[in-house]
Scaffold this motif. Structure first.
Motif, mmCIF file in Angstrom:
data_model
loop_
_atom_site.group_PDB
_atom_site.id
_atom_site.type_symbol
_atom_site.label_atom_id
_atom_site.label_comp_id
_atom_site.label_asym_id
_atom_site.label_seq_id
_atom_site.Cartn_x
_atom_site.Cartn_y
_atom_site.Cartn_z
ATOM 1 N N GLY A 15 -20.234 4.000 0.178
ATOM 2 C CA GLY A 15 -21.193 4.613 -0.937
ATOM 3 C C GLY A 15 -20.689 5.707 -1.616
ATOM 4 O O GLY A 15 -20.218 6.589 -0.989
ATOM 5 N N ALA A 16 -21.264 5.827 -2.811
ATOM 6 C CA ALA A 16 -20.977 7.003 -3.589
ATOM 7 C C ALA A 16 -21.679 8.184 -2.784
ATOM 8 O O ALA A 16 -20.856 9.426 -3.048
ATOM 9 N N LYS A 17 -22.668 8.269 -2.382
ATOM 10 C CA LYS A 17 -23.342 9.091 -1.528
ATOM 11 C C LYS A 17 -22.299 9.669 -0.441
ATOM 12 O O LYS A 17 -22.350 11.090 -0.326
ATOM 13 N N SER B 262 -23.071 -0.277 -5.921
ATOM 14 C CA SER B 262 -24.171 -0.369 -5.533
ATOM 15 C C SER B 262 -25.486 -0.808 -6.623
ATOM 16 O O SER B 262 -26.166 -1.746 -6.711
ATOM 17 N N LYS B 263 -25.273 -0.122 -7.747
ATOM 18 C CA LYS B 263 -26.085 -0.144 -8.795
ATOM 19 C C LYS B 263 -25.785 -1.172 -10.062
ATOM 20 O O LYS B 263 -26.342 -2.101 -10.212
ATOM 21 N N TYR C 190 -28.172 16.260 -4.036
ATOM 22 C CA TYR C 190 -26.862 17.299 -4.100
ATOM 23 C C TYR C 190 -27.257 18.481 -3.560
ATOM 24 O O TYR C 190 -26.321 18.855 -2.755
ATOM 25 N N ARG D 222 -22.501 -1.010 0.902
ATOM 26 C CA ARG D 222 -22.321 0.223 1.107
ATOM 27 C C ARG D 222 -20.664 0.676 0.852
ATOM 28 O O ARG D 222 -19.861 0.744 1.670
ATOM 29 N N TRP E 241 -30.328 14.729 -9.114
ATOM 30 C CA TRP E 241 -30.437 13.868 -7.778
ATOM 31 C C TRP E 241 -30.668 14.231 -6.551
ATOM 32 O O TRP E 241 -30.265 15.443 -6.288
ATOM 33 N N ILE F 95 -22.195 6.827 -10.963
ATOM 34 C CA ILE F 95 -22.817 5.677 -10.334
ATOM 35 C C ILE F 95 -23.564 4.870 -11.223
ATOM 36 O O ILE F 95 -23.662 3.482 -10.914
ATOM 37 N N TYR F 96 -24.406 5.138 -12.187
ATOM 38 C CA TYR F 96 -25.147 4.320 -13.292
ATOM 39 C C TYR F 96 -24.405 3.944 -14.618
ATOM 40 O O TYR F 96 -25.164 3.634 -15.486
ATOM 41 N N ASP G 34 -20.706 12.165 -11.031
ATOM 42 C CA ASP G 34 -21.129 11.191 -10.551
ATOM 43 C C ASP G 34 -21.662 10.012 -11.630
ATOM 44 O O ASP G 34 -22.667 10.388 -12.567
ATOM 45 N N ASN H 224 -29.943 10.484 -12.877
ATOM 46 C CA ASN H 224 -31.049 10.141 -12.195
ATOM 47 C C ASN H 224 -31.654 11.570 -11.811
ATOM 48 O O ASN H 224 -31.150 12.287 -11.117
ATOM 49 N N GLY I 86 -35.307 2.591 -5.891
ATOM 50 C CA GLY I 86 -34.267 3.070 -6.433
ATOM 51 C C GLY I 86 -32.874 2.153 -6.223
ATOM 52 O O GLY I 86 -31.853 2.664 -6.275
ATOM 53 N N ILE J 298 -19.689 11.976 -2.014
ATOM 54 C CA ILE J 298 -19.952 13.167 -2.415
ATOM 55 C C ILE J 298 -20.133 14.192 -1.380
ATOM 56 O O ILE J 298 -19.618 15.361 -1.243
ATOM 57 N N ASN K 259 -24.005 14.424 -13.719
ATOM 58 C CA ASN K 259 -24.668 13.016 -13.320
ATOM 59 C C ASN K 259 -25.102 12.456 -14.512
ATOM 60 O O ASN K 259 -26.013 12.761 -15.156
HETATM 61 C C1 LIG Z 1 -27.258 9.450 -8.895
HETATM 62 C C2 LIG Z 1 -26.933 8.994 -7.480
HETATM 63 N N1 LIG Z 1 -25.580 9.160 -7.068
HETATM 64 C C3 LIG Z 1 -25.309 8.418 -5.816
HETATM 65 C C4 LIG Z 1 -26.176 7.476 -5.403
HETATM 66 C C5 LIG Z 1 -25.684 6.848 -4.362
HETATM 67 O O1 LIG Z 1 -25.041 5.429 -4.599
HETATM 68 P P1 LIG Z 1 -24.339 4.897 -3.391
HETATM 69 O O2 LIG Z 1 -25.227 3.537 -3.131
HETATM 70 O O3 LIG Z 1 -23.043 4.301 -3.796
HETATM 71 O O4 LIG Z 1 -24.342 5.354 -2.164
HETATM 72 C C6 LIG Z 1 -27.574 7.396 -6.030
HETATM 73 C C7 LIG Z 1 -28.308 6.562 -5.320
HETATM 74 O O5 LIG Z 1 -29.395 6.408 -5.717
HETATM 75 C C8 LIG Z 1 -27.903 8.095 -7.006
HETATM 76 O O6 LIG Z 1 -29.037 7.966 -7.571
#
Ligand SMILES: Cc1ncc(COP(=O)(O)O)c(C=O)c1O
Length: 409
Positions: free
Chosen positions: A107-109, A246-247, A136, A255, A133, A214-215, A212, A183, A47, A112, A179
């Motif tokens: 991180g985005a994680k 991150s991506k 969530y 992070r 994803w 992130i991609y 979201d 993902n 991932g 959220i 999203n």
């Molecule tokens: C859809 C989605 N959102 C957020 C993240 C988290 O990204 P981050 O590394 O910025 O926490 C991921 C990571 O796999 C993701 O797939």
């Protein structure tokens, strides 16, 4: 001597029953176990980018360390990173965010998670389109909310439709999660699709949208990927954009993520951060500034490589009778409909009844590891990553072909 009665380990809180380990982390552990046992595995589970962080980003981190930028920063990030994020968002969305409308986290994680923690009261609902994803629903439930999972079918391009959104909204709805690119499916919402969804949201003033993105840099169509705030700038106060480095810049371990939206929400996220991690890593923030300010060369070069791998994996999977891959418009995953294989029998006579049975069969017979569709709220599918070399992708496709062929249908 200590009384054994007083030596009991802390009992997990009730809320821990509402959260489970992320399936991606679980599968990564499984891959490590298999490798430790000397077995060859082909992990289509990856991932994160397999590229190294760009040199200019690493250099910026080293320079920050040398310059003594090694102290706490403000909870929502350094002024330099806030500026770089604001500039990036202006380039992407045309919107100008004030410093108070930006938050930065690990991180985005984390952002959220904190956004849900900051806004959900017990029983508040969050619309989560499936396939989703993996994190969530758990992030919603552990923070007292109720995920309202709304299926999006293959015919709908695995995208939430305005009709389904309208039907899912109630007086308790606080958020709709979008999203894009998605993902696991790789679906990207077009401007028209986002406009139709935000039109529904506009009619329900108590509903906010968590986007979201992130991609967004890893996409195979029009650039930039459309954003809800671009098509509905009047809803800026109700849209929380989440993104990170991150991506796009192969910086998963650094992070750093960022959010942009209502000042009250960003302040609340900052408060939670100030009482938990204090702030994101100062060194990583300096690296993120270099990434965001550093031009498009890295992103363009890596997206060209992802494009070749995507085509290789999609073509390979499409040639296997029983698998139906979707061509992703963004991200680095292929979403595969494998429902035709459920109900088949393995050479050892075991019935393949579930996604887990199928994944186990792949692993046993060819060492290929995939993440099962039920983890994303869509049984009968699996996700295959192409953040891997072409050699590994070729080997994995050949392995999957053998595994599928060995099933009696
Ligand atoms: C859809 C989605 N959102 C957020 C993240 C988290 O990204 P981050 O590394 O910025 O926490 C991921 C990571 O796999 C993701 O797939």
């Amino acid at each position: 001597m200590a009384n054994p009665e007083t030596l009991r380990a802390p009992v997990p809180a009730e809320r821990m029953s509402r959260v489970k380990e992320s399936p991606s982390s679980r599968v990564a552990d499984r891959v490590r176990e298999f490798r430790a046992a000397g077995r060859k595995v082909l992990p289509l589970t990856i991932g994160e980018p397999d590229f190294d962080t760009p040199d200019h980003v690493k250099e910026a981190a080293v320079a920050a360390i040398r310059a003594g930028e090694t102290k706490y920063t403000s909870a929502n990030g350094t002024p330099e990173l806030q500026r770089a994020v604001t500039a990036r968002l202006r380039r992407k969305t045309g919107q100008t965010y004030a410093p108070g409308e930006i938050c930065v986290g690990g991180g985005a994680k984390q952002l959220i998670f904190l956004a849900f923690m900051a806004t959900l009261d017990e029983g508040d609902e969050v619309v989560v389109p499936a396939p989703y994803w993996v994190s969530y629903p758990d992030m919603v439930t552990v923070n007292g909310g109720l995920p309202v999972v709304v299926p999006a079918t293959a015919d709908e391009g695995y995208k939430l439709t305005p009709e389904r959104l309208r039907d899912a909204l109630t007086d308790r709805t606080k958020w709709v999660v979008l999203n894009t690119p998605n993902n696991p499916t790789g679906a990207v919402y077009s401007e028209a699709e986002l406009r139709a969804l935000t039109d529904v949201v506009r009619d329900h003033p108590h509903v906010c949208v968590l986007c979201d993105e992130i991609y967004d840099e890893i996409n195979y169509g029009a650039r930039p990927v459309p954003s809800a705030v671009t098509v509905a700038p009047d809803l800026k106060e109700r849209i929380f954009l989440v993104n990170g480095v991150s991506k796009a810049y192969a910086m998963t371990g650094w992070r750093i993520g960022y959010g942009a939206g209502p000042a009250r929400l960003c302040a609340a996220v900052g408060t939670l951060q100030s009482q938990s991690s204090s702030c994101p890593s100062s060194v990583s923030q300096a690296a993120a500034v270099a990434a965001l300010d550093g031009g498009r060369e890295f992103v363009d070069r890596t997206v060209a490589v992802y494009t070749e791998r995507r085509d290789l994996l999609v073509a390979g999977l499409a040639a296997i009778d029983g698998l139906r891959p979707t061509v992703p418009e963004g991200g680095f995953y292929v979403w595969v409909d494998a429902s035709a294989l459920l109900g088949s029998t393995t050479p050892s006579g075991k019935r393949v009844a579930t996604d887990a049975d199928l994944a186990e069969h792949f692993l046993d017979t060819s060492g290929v590891v995939v993440i099962t569709g039920d983890s994303y709220g869509a049984p009968g599918h699996f996700r295959a990553s192409f953040a891997l070399s072409s050699e590994i992708i070729r080997e994995a496709v050949a392995g999957l072909a053998r595994s599928v062929e060995s099933l009696r249908r």
